[in-house]
Design a protein around this motif. Sequence first.
Motif, PDB file in Angstrom:
ATOM      1  N   ASN A 553      95.680 -52.889 -81.546  1.00  0.00           N
ATOM      2  CA  ASN A 553      94.805 -51.713 -81.482  1.00  0.00           C
ATOM      3  C   ASN A 553      95.611 -50.441 -81.266  1.00  0.00           C
ATOM      4  O   ASN A 553      95.299 -49.391 -81.840  1.00  0.00           O
ATOM      5  N   ASP A 554      96.651 -50.512 -80.427  1.00  0.00           N
ATOM      6  CA  ASP A 554      97.478 -49.332 -80.147  1.00  0.00           C
ATOM      7  C   ASP A 554      98.208 -48.845 -81.389  1.00  0.00           C
ATOM      8  O   ASP A 554      98.625 -47.684 -81.451  1.00  0.00           O
ATOM      9  N   GLU A 555      98.376 -49.735 -82.346  1.00  0.00           N
ATOM     10  CA  GLU A 555      99.012 -49.361 -83.608  1.00  0.00           C
ATOM     11  C   GLU A 555      97.986 -48.843 -84.622  1.00  0.00           C
ATOM     12  O   GLU A 555      98.292 -48.666 -85.793  1.00  0.00           O
ATOM     13  N   GLY A 556      96.760 -48.608 -84.131  1.00  0.00           N
ATOM     14  CA  GLY A 556      95.719 -48.066 -84.999  1.00  0.00           C
ATOM     15  C   GLY A 556      95.100 -49.092 -85.915  1.00  0.00           C
ATOM     16  O   GLY A 556      94.484 -48.732 -86.925  1.00  0.00           O
ATOM     17  N   LYS A 557      95.183 -50.358 -85.562  1.00  0.00           N
ATOM     18  CA  LYS A 557      94.675 -51.431 -86.414  1.00  0.00           C
ATOM     19  C   LYS A 557      93.330 -51.946 -85.909  1.00  0.00           C
ATOM     20  O   LYS A 557      93.080 -51.988 -84.705  1.00  0.00           O
ATOM     21  N   THR A 558      92.483 -52.334 -86.855  1.00  0.00           N
ATOM     22  CA  THR A 558      91.208 -52.961 -86.533  1.00  0.00           C
ATOM     23  C   THR A 558      91.416 -54.470 -86.501  1.00  0.00           C
ATOM     24  O   THR A 558      91.977 -55.038 -87.444  1.00  0.00           O
ATOM     25  N   THR A 600      93.050 -34.672 -89.424  1.00  0.00           N
ATOM     26  CA  THR A 600      92.157 -35.788 -89.713  1.00  0.00           C
ATOM     27  C   THR A 600      90.980 -35.828 -88.747  1.00  0.00           C
ATOM     28  O   THR A 600      91.097 -35.430 -87.583  1.00  0.00           O
ATOM     29  N   GLY A 601      89.876 -36.333 -89.223  1.00  0.00           N
ATOM     30  CA  GLY A 601      88.712 -36.546 -88.373  1.00  0.00           C
ATOM     31  C   GLY A 601      88.728 -37.913 -87.721  1.00  0.00           C
ATOM     32  O   GLY A 601      87.844 -38.245 -86.926  1.00  0.00           O
ATOM     33  N   PHE A 608      97.496 -41.096 -84.504  1.00  0.00           N
ATOM     34  CA  PHE A 608      98.845 -40.977 -83.949  1.00  0.00           C
ATOM     35  C   PHE A 608      99.723 -42.169 -84.333  1.00  0.00           C
ATOM     36  O   PHE A 608     100.941 -42.032 -84.446  1.00  0.00           O
ATOM     37  N   ALA A 609      99.097 -43.337 -84.538  1.00  0.00           N
ATOM     38  CA  ALA A 609      99.883 -44.495 -85.001  1.00  0.00           C
ATOM     39  C   ALA A 609     100.456 -44.216 -86.391  1.00  0.00           C
ATOM     40  O   ALA A 609     101.636 -44.483 -86.654  1.00  0.00           O
ATOM     41  N   ILE A 610      99.629 -43.674 -87.287  1.00  0.00           N
ATOM     42  CA  ILE A 610     100.109 -43.320 -88.632  1.00  0.00           C
ATOM     43  C   ILE A 610     101.114 -42.178 -88.543  1.00  0.00           C
ATOM     44  O   ILE A 610     102.143 -42.163 -89.237  1.00  0.00           O
ATOM     45  N   GLY A 611     100.836 -41.212 -87.657  1.00  0.00           N
ATOM     46  CA  GLY A 611     101.742 -40.073 -87.491  1.00  0.00           C
ATOM     47  C   GLY A 611     103.122 -40.488 -87.043  1.00  0.00           C
ATOM     48  O   GLY A 611     104.134 -39.960 -87.534  1.00  0.00           O
ATOM     49  N   ARG A 612     103.186 -41.442 -86.092  1.00  0.00           N
ATOM     50  CA  ARG A 612     104.499 -41.929 -85.636  1.00  0.00           C
ATOM     51  C   ARG A 612     105.233 -42.624 -86.773  1.00  0.00           C
ATOM     52  O   ARG A 612     106.450 -42.478 -86.926  1.00  0.00           O
ATOM     53  N   ILE A 616     105.172 -37.188 -88.563  1.00  0.00           N
ATOM     54  CA  ILE A 616     104.493 -35.950 -88.902  1.00  0.00           C
ATOM     55  C   ILE A 616     103.644 -35.500 -87.720  1.00  0.00           C
ATOM     56  O   ILE A 616     103.095 -36.328 -86.980  1.00  0.00           O
ATOM     57  N   GLU A 617     103.546 -34.209 -87.518  1.00  0.00           N
ATOM     58  CA  GLU A 617     102.684 -33.667 -86.468  1.00  0.00           C
ATOM     59  C   GLU A 617     101.230 -34.026 -86.769  1.00  0.00           C
ATOM     60  O   GLU A 617     100.791 -33.965 -87.922  1.00  0.00           O
ATOM     61  N   VAL A 618     100.471 -34.413 -85.717  1.00  0.00           N
ATOM     62  CA  VAL A 618      99.109 -34.916 -85.906  1.00  0.00           C
ATOM     63  C   VAL A 618      98.106 -34.066 -85.137  1.00  0.00           C
ATOM     64  O   VAL A 618      98.317 -33.740 -83.962  1.00  0.00           O
ATOM     65  N   ARG A 619      96.999 -33.712 -85.814  1.00  0.00           N
ATOM     66  CA  ARG A 619      95.828 -33.109 -85.160  1.00  0.00           C
ATOM     67  C   ARG A 619      94.644 -33.990 -85.551  1.00  0.00           C
ATOM     68  O   ARG A 619      94.286 -34.063 -86.731  1.00  0.00           O
ATOM     69  N   ALA A 620      94.030 -34.680 -84.549  1.00  0.00           N
ATOM     70  CA  ALA A 620      93.031 -35.701 -84.840  1.00  0.00           C
ATOM     71  C   ALA A 620      91.657 -35.330 -84.294  1.00  0.00           C
ATOM     72  O   ALA A 620      91.493 -34.360 -83.546  1.00  0.00           O
TER      73      ALA A 620
END
Length: 749
Positions: A553-558, A600-601, A608-612, A616-620
């Motif tokens: 989950n911390d890696e942004g995975k379902t 991103t919405g 942030f997982a994809i950003g890392r 790339i700088e992330v605004r979520a």
Amino acid sequence: MTKASVESRFRVDGMDCASCAAKINTAVRRLDGVDDVSVSVTAGTMTVRHQNDASFAPAIQKRVSGLGYRIAPISPKLATAAASEQQPDCGCCQPQHDSSAARREGAEAQGNSPVAAPAEEGLPGHGHVFTPQPWWKSGKGRLTIASGLALAAAYGVGKLVPGMESWIFTAAMLVGLVPIARRAVMTALAGTPFSIEMLMTIAAVGAVIIDASEEAAAVVVLFLIGELLEGVAAGKARASIQSLTALVPKTALLETDGKTKEVAADSLAIGSVILVRPGDRIPADGVILAGDSSIDESPVTGESTPVRKTVDEAVFAGTVNGEAALRVKVTATAEDNTIARVVKLVEEAQESKAPTERFIDRFSRYYTPGVVVVAALVAVLPPLLTGTAWGEWVYKGLAILLIGCPCALVISTPAAIAASLSAGARRGLLMKGGAVLENIGKVTAVALDKTGTLTEGKPKVTDVVGFGLPEPEVLRLAAALETGSSHPLAKAILAMAADDTIDVPPVEHAKAIGGKGVSGMIGGREVLLASPKAAGDRNALTQEQISTIAALNDEGKTVSVLLVDGAIAGAIAMRDEPRPDAQAGLKALADAGVKTVMLTGDNRRTAFAIGRQLDIEVRAELLPEDKQRIVGELKSKGHFVGKVGDGINDAPALAAADVGIAMGGGTDVALETADAAVLHGRVSDIAGMVALSRRTMSNIHQNIAIALGLKAVFLVTTVIGVTGLWPAILADTGATVLVTMNALRLLRA
């Protein structure tokens, strides 16, 4: 009562230099009721906004044909066919248009002979297309050859009758000059007195008056040769994008009543079902009804690797079917398929002038009359003030007239922009006009959407974890439960099973459990695929299992958990993964000095997982208005901002940015919502677009330097008596050809 305005498009044959476009523009604008005119040299088209009056189209055609160009309306149905034809001849140098026979010759511009196809009902003349022929069969080619032969004959006869040389060379000169002079008068009456034809006529007649008829005859021939070369070069730029239309096959296999018959591809209606055999080009945009095959989409998207397509996926006209037959339902008519829309957008973009081009146009309006004044002063003042010979200074003044022709300067920008727009379109990079092309190179910050832009927009299985069963067995049972489902997560599991060639067993009593998961009987065992919470309600997870799921989950995975007969058996993790080229594309932007930020919405954890992963700088967790606000903040910090998104939910931010870029695969959204579009959705192509823009501006600066530099050199050498009429005309036509050829280098970009 004021009549509503309408827009009409015309194809103009014989127009291949900027001065031609300027003359046509001026002439048509002088018609009462015309609101706006946009002429594209490279596309060979003209768009006119005028009063909604049936008499206007004929009036426009009469005005343009009076200038010596062939013109026909572009009907929507035949726009695609017309776009594929090349008319690479410079009408400003095709002087024998005035008689009806001469007009027929002129219509063969650069070897293009008019062939009338059956006109549409109510649209007479819309079927005119132009068949390419060798340049020497064109009207301009024949005039150049005739003038050259006359000059050669004059040299021969002049040696035999030395006392008549002046008259003989004058006669040879008139072979080429009479049509040029006639054209100069027509152009002057239409509102352009300082045309290249007028300057050429004055210089040639003046040379005869001061007894330089031999040079005058040679200058006319050199002028025609230079303009012929210009037409050939310009034709290459025009052919680049228009050749796309040749990719669409002329026929299609239409299915009717269970049988197939061959029909014309442009007769296919929306909803028709066609058969596409292996190795055939697809004749229309559509959706696959049956079949599974790899499709070579490189003609449309520039993507070199074939893309596998199956039922319910879109295919594009002009792409090549691979190894299996497909049944395809047509979704767009011939005049509205992807290639037709690409060609139309590029042509319209070529009609839209860049800021640099508009400046050059304004500059040339004052430049040419200024040159005439300077030439007159050079011819008159020295003899009056110093008493020197009139003949010498009149000769120099005539040479300055030829040197000062603005053709090379005026074509320097549109030639480069047209070549770049064509080169970009062939790579799947669409830019809507010269202004967009120019602005993209100024971008210093790019804001990118996540889903569908930096990522592929659909989840993929990233991890299969066994908590009691082997990993292949976990995937096999999960795929069995998801068989037949259209849910994105189900499709991801089924795609993974297909890639691993797993034999999926049948399932019995399959049912969805609202908000929790899906269950069924497989081989006599009860199997459930559910969310971690729903699975924990059935059977408590161990601390190790909870830790593993939390890490995923911390890696942004379902994560979905598999239970077999009530026992925790394994887990499957899925995520919308970055595009394969996303990291390389972002690095290319950074190397070009462009700041990047993800807007991103999506939830912060996934973003942030994809950003890392992409650095790339992330605004979520942003709403559309938040994205718009952030774009405004970047602009307030002095950045020239590009916004990249899907063109719909990012609409406010796309509008707020200096340049909006849509990602897509040939859809209406990708082609119509933003300033530019990346057809095959590669992040690296955004950097490619920036690089192409910067190369284009560099090329334009080179062209301007060539055009003005050569004129400056020859102006000085003419005044001091080093060069005369021959080098003067070479300074003009030579510079025009050099500028055009330099611009054509961008076709390889």
